[in-house]
Design a protein around this motif. Sequence first.
Motif, mmCIF file in Angstrom:
data_model
loop_
_atom_site.group_PDB
_atom_site.id
_atom_site.type_symbol
_atom_site.label_atom_id
_atom_site.label_comp_id
_atom_site.label_asym_id
_atom_site.label_seq_id
_atom_site.Cartn_x
_atom_site.Cartn_y
_atom_site.Cartn_z
ATOM 1 N N LEU A 201 -48.709 -0.509 12.597
ATOM 2 C CA LEU A 201 -49.603 -1.181 11.261
ATOM 3 C C LEU A 201 -49.612 -2.436 10.818
ATOM 4 C CD1 LEU A 201 -49.521 2.832 9.877
ATOM 5 C CD2 LEU A 201 -51.898 1.998 11.051
ATOM 6 N N MET A 202 -48.301 -2.918 10.799
ATOM 7 C CA MET A 202 -47.898 -4.696 9.990
ATOM 8 C C MET A 202 -48.341 -5.232 10.918
ATOM 9 S SD MET A 202 -44.388 -6.056 9.364
ATOM 10 C CE MET A 202 -44.135 -6.335 11.507
ATOM 11 N N LEU A 203 -48.214 -4.910 11.973
ATOM 12 C CA LEU A 203 -48.727 -6.138 13.573
ATOM 13 C C LEU A 203 -50.303 -5.799 13.415
ATOM 14 C CD1 LEU A 203 -45.621 -6.156 16.103
ATOM 15 C CD2 LEU A 203 -46.308 -7.536 14.213
ATOM 16 N N ASP A 204 -50.941 -5.651 13.251
ATOM 17 C CA ASP A 204 -52.848 -4.307 13.692
ATOM 18 C C ASP A 204 -53.381 -5.392 12.475
ATOM 19 O OD1 ASP A 204 -51.931 -2.910 15.728
ATOM 20 O OD2 ASP A 204 -52.631 -1.324 14.731
ATOM 21 N N TRP A 205 -52.437 -5.018 11.205
ATOM 22 C CA TRP A 205 -52.810 -5.783 10.352
ATOM 23 C C TRP A 205 -53.059 -7.459 10.244
ATOM 24 C CZ3 TRP A 205 -52.303 -9.195 6.787
ATOM 25 C CH2 TRP A 205 -53.002 -9.949 5.191
ATOM 26 N N ILE A 206 -52.119 -7.766 10.906
ATOM 27 C CA ILE A 206 -52.298 -9.347 11.341
ATOM 28 C C ILE A 206 -52.933 -9.555 11.808
ATOM 29 C CG2 ILE A 206 -49.987 -11.185 11.534
ATOM 30 C CD1 ILE A 206 -47.767 -8.782 10.994
ATOM 31 N N TRP A 207 -52.835 -8.845 13.303
ATOM 32 C CA TRP A 207 -53.825 -9.234 13.855
ATOM 33 C C TRP A 207 -55.380 -10.000 13.176
ATOM 34 C CZ3 TRP A 207 -58.037 -6.878 15.976
ATOM 35 C CH2 TRP A 207 -58.303 -7.532 17.102
ATOM 36 N N GLN A 208 -55.552 -8.691 13.137
ATOM 37 C CA GLN A 208 -56.918 -8.560 12.052
ATOM 38 C C GLN A 208 -57.082 -9.662 11.024
ATOM 39 O OE1 GLN A 208 -58.377 -4.030 10.663
ATOM 40 N NE2 GLN A 208 -56.379 -3.687 11.864
ATOM 41 N N PHE A 209 -56.455 -9.815 10.770
ATOM 42 C CA PHE A 209 -56.319 -10.819 9.415
ATOM 43 C C PHE A 209 -56.176 -12.007 9.808
ATOM 44 C CE2 PHE A 209 -53.774 -13.932 7.134
ATOM 45 C CZ PHE A 209 -54.272 -14.290 5.789
ATOM 46 N N ASN A 210 -55.598 -12.525 10.899
ATOM 47 C CA ASN A 210 -55.151 -13.151 11.827
ATOM 48 C C ASN A 210 -56.951 -13.935 12.276
ATOM 49 O OD1 ASN A 210 -53.003 -14.246 10.830
ATOM 50 N ND2 ASN A 210 -52.234 -13.887 13.033
ATOM 51 N N SER A 211 -57.762 -12.584 12.619
ATOM 52 C CA SER A 211 -58.515 -13.112 13.316
ATOM 53 C C SER A 211 -60.162 -13.004 12.657
ATOM 54 C CB SER A 211 -59.102 -10.858 14.063
ATOM 55 O OG SER A 211 -58.447 -11.085 14.735
ATOM 56 N N GLY A 212 -59.283 -12.699 10.908
ATOM 57 C CA GLY A 212 -60.850 -13.324 10.303
ATOM 58 C C GLY A 212 -61.230 -12.064 9.075
ATOM 59 N N THR A 213 -60.695 -10.983 9.579
ATOM 60 C CA THR A 213 -60.754 -9.602 8.635
ATOM 61 C C THR A 213 -61.041 -10.249 7.749
ATOM 62 O OG1 THR A 213 -60.829 -8.401 11.043
ATOM 63 C CG2 THR A 213 -60.628 -7.317 8.591
ATOM 64 N N LEU A 214 -61.943 -9.736 6.055
ATOM 65 C CA LEU A 214 -62.141 -9.796 5.197
ATOM 66 C C LEU A 214 -61.335 -8.356 4.344
ATOM 67 C CD1 LEU A 214 -64.287 -11.222 2.708
ATOM 68 C CD2 LEU A 214 -63.250 -9.340 2.186
ATOM 69 N N PHE A 215 -60.100 -7.710 3.757
ATOM 70 C CA PHE A 215 -58.948 -7.108 3.266
ATOM 71 C C PHE A 215 -59.503 -7.278 1.798
ATOM 72 C CE2 PHE A 215 -57.371 -7.075 7.235
ATOM 73 C CZ PHE A 215 -57.287 -6.663 7.939
ATOM 74 N N GLU A 216 -60.645 -6.136 0.858
ATOM 75 C CA GLU A 216 -60.880 -5.189 -0.396
ATOM 76 C C GLU A 216 -59.086 -5.446 -0.926
ATOM 77 O OE1 GLU A 216 -63.386 -3.009 -1.513
ATOM 78 O OE2 GLU A 216 -65.318 -3.772 0.694
ATOM 79 N N GLY A 217 -59.422 -6.147 -2.485
ATOM 80 C CA GLY A 217 -58.493 -5.804 -2.955
ATOM 81 C C GLY A 217 -58.695 -4.688 -3.473
ATOM 82 N N GLY A 218 -57.730 -4.697 -4.965
ATOM 83 C CA GLY A 218 -57.404 -3.031 -5.030
ATOM 84 C C GLY A 218 -55.822 -2.782 -6.250
ATOM 85 N N SER A 219 -56.312 -2.250 -5.846
ATOM 86 C CA SER A 219 -54.708 -1.623 -7.016
ATOM 87 C C SER A 219 -53.404 -0.950 -6.010
ATOM 88 C CB SER A 219 -54.461 -0.925 -8.033
ATOM 89 O OG SER A 219 -54.811 0.678 -7.674
#
Length: 315
Positions: A201-219
Motif C-alpha cells: 500500500l505504501m508503494l501504491d501510494w507513492i506511485w499514485q503520488f508520483n503520477s500526479g494524483t492529488l491527495f486530500e488533506g484531513g486529520s
Amino acid sequence: MDTHNVVALPVVSRVAVCGGTHGNELSGVYLVRERLKRREDGTEPVSVVTLMSNPRAVQLCVRYVETDLNRCFTRAALSAPVSEDSPYEMIRSRELNALLGPKGSVQAVDLLCDLHNTTANTGLCLITHSDCDWIALHICKHLQREMSSTPVRYVHFDLPLDEAYSLDSVGKHGFAMEVGPQPHGLVRSGIFSAMQEGVQLMLDWIWQFNSGTLFEGGSVDIFTMVKNIDYPRDPQTHMITAAVHPDLQDRDFCLLHPGEPMFLSFSGETLRYRGKEALYPFFINEAAYYEKGVALSLARKRRVEIPSVRSDTQR
C-alpha cells in the motif's frame, strides 16, 4: 477543493525497503528475501532498493551481534572514528549510510522504510522522528483507510535529525514499520501478511503520488512518546520484582489513567500508575527492551490537520 491550499512536494523517486535491522524480527527478514527474489520482474509500481540491514545478525537469528544497529545512526555515532576492532554494527552503519544517505544530504534516498517486529500488541505503527512529514502522514492515512483488519498508528519520537538514532532517519523521509505482536525468532503468517500489505500500500501510494494524483488533506492522530517506564527493581540487586499487570498486558494504545494497575509484583501486590495525566502505553512488555530497562513507553495523543498534497511535477 481549493487548489491554492495544496502543498506541492518533490516526487519520491528513490525508495529503500530494509529488513533485518534486528536479525530476529523475522517478518521483515522474510519479506525482504521474497522481494529480492522478484525484484527484477518489473512488477513494482516504483523503483525500490531492497536490502538486508544486518546480515550477520540475520544469519544468527539474534537482535544484534555486538551492539544495536538501530541505535547507530545519530550524527555523532556516524562521525565517530571506527577501526577493524569496532563493533560490527558500527561499521555496518557506515556502509548503510553511504549506500542510502549520507544522512541529511541531497543524495539520500527519498523514502526509507525499515521493517520491524515487536512482541507487543501494537498492530502496525509507522514510527518516525518527525511530526510534520506530510509524505509519511499521508501514507499513514492511506494505510488506515485501506487496512481494515489491522489498526494503523503514527508514532512520533520527538528528536532532532542529528539525534535521531534509527536507520529510517537516513532517508529524506523515513519511518520504521513496526508490526506486532510477534515473538522474536519466529514468523506469524498474519503479522507477515499485515507487513506485506502495508509495504504494498505504501508503494501504491507513492506511485499514485508520483503520477500526479492529488491527495486530500484531513486529520491524523499522532502519538508522541513522553517517557519510558522501567520495571520495579530490587534496590540492591537491580533485578525486576514485578511483571506487567494482567489488566494492562496487550492493551497498547489504550488510555492509561492515574491509579490504574500497571504492575503485579512477584509477591502478589498490585502497583498502580502514579502519573498525573492519562497517557497511552505502547511497547508494553516488549521482550527486547528488558535489556534496556523499559517495561513500556507512554505517549500523548493529539490530532493534527495535514494539507492536501501532490507531486511538484504538476505545478
